[in-house]
Design a protein around this motif. Structure first.
Motif: not given
Length: 823
Positions: A613, A618, A621, A639, A642-643
């Motif tokens: 993050s 990405q 993630l 989390t 959501y990011m």
């Protein structure tokens, strides 16, 4: 405990019994003036009756050196010695002035002694071979009721009706101590071989005490020859070349050879520095022997003895507080004016004399060099004479002796103060550990603690070698075998390994000579000892060298982290925790590639979430979402989703983990199109209950959701095939505002339109519109048109058609979801 047999043995009170050591025989003495012999293998039959005493027979005892004979004591003032195969006594000992209460044989083989206690308040020692009284002990103020030769100790113990217990020295017959435990009269004493415990039976209880120190008497030279004192005997063992095959801490069995029999029991044996001579110190004298032929070299009266650094140099402490120095076995100096009462002397590079303080004397000039206050239990010097250990009851101190400085002061003839040369000793360290015994090997101090741990001190650090199962005593160190030898009070010996190369290496490091340590001693250290060396280097602050020496993965990893060498640490990382530590350190060094690898192997998904993050990765993630979901780390997966903006994934994660209410709230706030799906799952999870019925679906009740309800209404319009559904809501919304707009150009018709009932019921709950009809009744028409043309009521009329009917009470749902006004 079961009763074996009960029978009547005598016609009067039984005063004493004695059991044969090897045969099934028992003797009993009685007030009927007889002694009877019983055989329990023959049904406790009475095999012999011994008559001869003319008064009560108070005690009877077998001779331990000749089990066929026994002795008896009687109130007829005599002691008789019997043979168990004869009805007549062998002889009678007379000398007491009153009845004899107790008698006991000396257990040792060097003295044919008997001891007796009498109502005349005396204790007599007899030679039963010459039938003569050797000595008479007088101290008690009452009848003597119990006597005992203490086994394995040169002591005589006596008890009396005066409530006192006296301990006498066996050889000097000097009273060593008088004790009173306030339990009234003393009646019996008992002790056993191999222990220093004494049991005392009194009128009001029993006491068990320790007599003397339970420390074996021994000495070992540098070649592994060991001398032990067993009462009067001195035996020799040789450990050199016989312990190399012994395991770590295993018992060692060595052949023994009797060297001599001393007239007095040795209390200390001590080899000189070369091992050529040994001193045997007894209670009142010392004798120096050669170790090979055991020839007497020197002797004299002394209460303590200490060797110097030279082979034939020593000092003695005499009873009159005189300290004498000897060189080549000849007296060269005497100190007769020592202040205080000296009770012990210590040998080494300097002679230490202890009283309430310790004073160090020079062996050459005999001058006091330094006075140190405090009670010292022992003084131990290393071979070079540079280091000395002073041990007290609770701790020990390591000091450095500056020999060159002392010689300069002595050569200069500088006057020495009462405290001596203050700069002679420099304190190095204070160790809060109670030591039982200490010895130096180079600059390494080996000691046995009072908690039965074998430790060694080096460079300010304590290292444990072994935890001992029982109290052990340090014999010494054999450098060629790399073994430390220990023994217990029963002469059971064990050995533990400590390499000489390790000691030399660590000594060089302490002196600061790292080059010598690395080039000369390090290659000689065995591989199985390098971890200990690495730990020592780590404690001394040489972490770079410790990392090169260490072979254990755990230690290598710790050192590599401390030195921030991540490439070394990753090679030995074999656990999740280690990878996490590497990942955290890699982030500090901005090595994000290594950090990602380490955190992934350590399954530190929180750290990966922070890393990706922060760097905006990405793809990383997305990997976090997959890995965290597979490991049930749903909070991290949520989390990360959501990011990434994957709101559907967030809702699905909440539903999968049983957080359906939270999923509903989240969907209503962020992704309203999923609310019906979540509501359906919510109702299904609640089953057929009133709570499930209370949950409103925005598809079924769009009027309860003014904001998100329109979304579903539009969807219904798009999905519905019939065009009829579209005009229906339009006429409902359009005709109502038109009548409001028509009266705008003409103010008067507006007054006529006021009485229309449609807008009024909607505003009934509001108190403000009611006064308007009152104003309409007033005759003045001009001010009223100014208030009516206000355009505000028109938009209010547009909102009214949205509420088709009065909404039901939804306070419970508002508490669960939150009200639309909050949105």
């Amino acid at each position: 405990m079961d009763k074996v047999q009960e029978f009547e043995a005598h016609q009067d009170y039984i005063r004493g019994v004695a059991i044969h050591e090897t045969l099934p025989l028992l003797l009993s003495s009685s007030d009927d003036m007889t002694i009877k012999l019983w055989d329990w293998e023959k049904g406790w039959s009475n095999t012999m009756v011994f008559d001869g005493h003319v008064n009560y027979v108070m005690n009877v005892v077998f001779n331990p050196k000749d089990p066929n004979t026994f002795a008896s004591s009687s109130l007829d003032r005599t002691i008789k010695v019997w043979n168990r195969s004869s009805y007549q006594c062998n002889f009678t000992l007379e000398g007491h002035q009153a009845g004899v209460n107790c008698v006991e044989y000396y257990p040792g083989g060097d003295k044919p002694y008997l001891i007796s206690g009498s109502d005349d308040r005396t204790v007599k020692i007899w030679d039963y071979q010459t039938k003569a009284c050797v000595t008479t002990l007088t101290q008690h103020q009452g009848n003597v009721t119990a006597v005992l030769f203490f086994p394995d100790r040169p002591f005589i113990v006596t008890g009396s009706e005066d409530e006192s217990l006296c301990i006498w020295h066996l050889h000097t017959y000097r009273l060593e101590q008088s004790l009173d435990y306030c339990l009234h009269r003393v009646w019996t004493l008992s002790a056993r071989s191999g222990s220093n415990k004494l049991a005392i039976g009194c009128d009001k209880g029993t006491v068990v005490i320790r007599v003397g120190k339970e420390v074996p008497v021994f000495s070992m030279d540098n070649n592994g020859k060991i001398l032990f004192a067993n009462n009067h005997e001195v035996i020799q063992m040789n450990a050199r070349g016989n312990i190399s095959e012994a395991g770590y801490g295993e018992k060692i069995t060595l052949a023994s050879k009797e060297m001599t029999t001393c007239e007095q029991v040795p209390k200390r044996l001590s080899h000189n520095s070369t091992g050529q001579y040994v001193c045997v110190l007894s209670e009142e004298e010392y004798t120096i022997h050669t170790t090979l032929a055991w020839r007497n070299q020197c002797f004299g009266p002394a209460v303590d003895f200490a060797w110097g650094t030279e082979p034939k140099t020593f000092a003695i402490l005499q009873e009159d507080n005189t300290i004498k120095f000897f060189k080549n076995f000849k007296e060269v100096h005497a100190i007769t004016d020592f202040e205080g009462q000296a009770d012990k002397i210590f040998g080494g590079s300097m002679l230490g004399v202890r009283s309430d303080r310790i004073v160090f004397y020079d062996w050459k000039t005999f001058l006091p060099i330094r006075t140190i206050c405090g009670h010292v239990k022992s003084v131990t010097w290393n071979d070079s004479g540079e280091l000395v250990c002073l041990a007290s009851e609770s701790r020990f101190y390591v000091l450095r002796f500056h020999k060159d400085l002392v010689e300069e002061v002595l050569n200069a003839g500088t006057p020495i103060s009462e405290e001596g040369i203050l700069e002679a000793f420099t304190p190095i360290n204070e160790v809060e550990d109670r030591s039982r015994q200490t010895t130096w090997v180079g600059d390494c101090l080996i000691y046995v603690s009072r908690t039965n741990r074998l430790n060694y001190y080096m460079g300010g650090e304590i290292f444990n070698l072994a935890v001992l199962e029982r109290p052990m005593y340090l014999l010494g160190y054999l450098p060629k075998e790399n073994r430390i030898l220990l023994t217990d009070k029963g002469r059971n010996m064990v050995s533990y390994q400590l390499c000489q190369s390790v000691i030399d290496f660590e000594s060089a490091v302490v002196r600061g000579d790292l080059q010598l340590a690395a080039e000369t001693y390090l290659p000689k250290i065995p591989d199985d000892q390098k971890d200990k060396v690495a730990q020592f280097l780590d404690s001394q602050g040489h972490k770079e060298l410790a990392l090169k020496v260490a072979t254990e993965d755990e230690h290598i990893f710790t050192l590599a982290l401390g030195l921030h060498k991540l490439d070394v640490a990753r090679k030995v990382a074999n656990s999740k925790m280690k990878w996490k530590l590497i990942g955290d350190l890699a982030i500090q060094h901005a090595d994000f590639t290594l950090a990602a690898e380490a955190l992934e192997k350590g399954e530190d998904y929180n750290g990966l979430l922070l890393l990706y993050s922060s760097t905006g990765d990405q793809e990383g993630l997305k990997q976090v979402v997959e890995m965290a979901s597979s490991k049930n780390r749903h909070n991290v997966a949520f989390t990360a989703s959501y990011m990434l903006g994957d709101l559907k994934k967030c809702v699905n994660l909440l539903c999968e983990t049983g957080r359906i209410p939270e999923a509903g709230i989240f969907a209503r706030s962020y992704i309203p199109e999923m609310v019906p799906e979540v509501v359906t799952k919510w109702k299904r999870s609640l089953g057929s209950s009133k709570y499930a019925e209370a949950i409103a679906d925005p598809v079924e009740f769009p009027n309860l959701f003014p904001v998100i309800g329109k979304l579903f209404e539009k969807k219904e319009e798009e999905v519905a095939p019939e065009p009829v559904a579209e005009p229906e809501p339009e006429p409902v919304k359009e005709p109502e505002p038109e009548p409001v707009k028509q009266p705008e150009p003409e103010p008067e018709p507006v007054k006529q339109a006021e009485p229309e009932p449609e807008p009024e019921p909607v505003r009934e709950p509001e108190p403000e519109p009611e006064p308007e009809p009152v104003k309409a009744a007033e005759p003045e028409p001009e001010p009223e048109p100014e208030k009516q043309p206000e355009p505000e009521p028109a938009p209010a009329a547009e909102e009214e058609p949205v509420v088709v009917s009065k909404p039901p009470d939804t306070s419970e749902l508002d508490d669960l979801f939150g009200s639309d006004e909050d949105d």
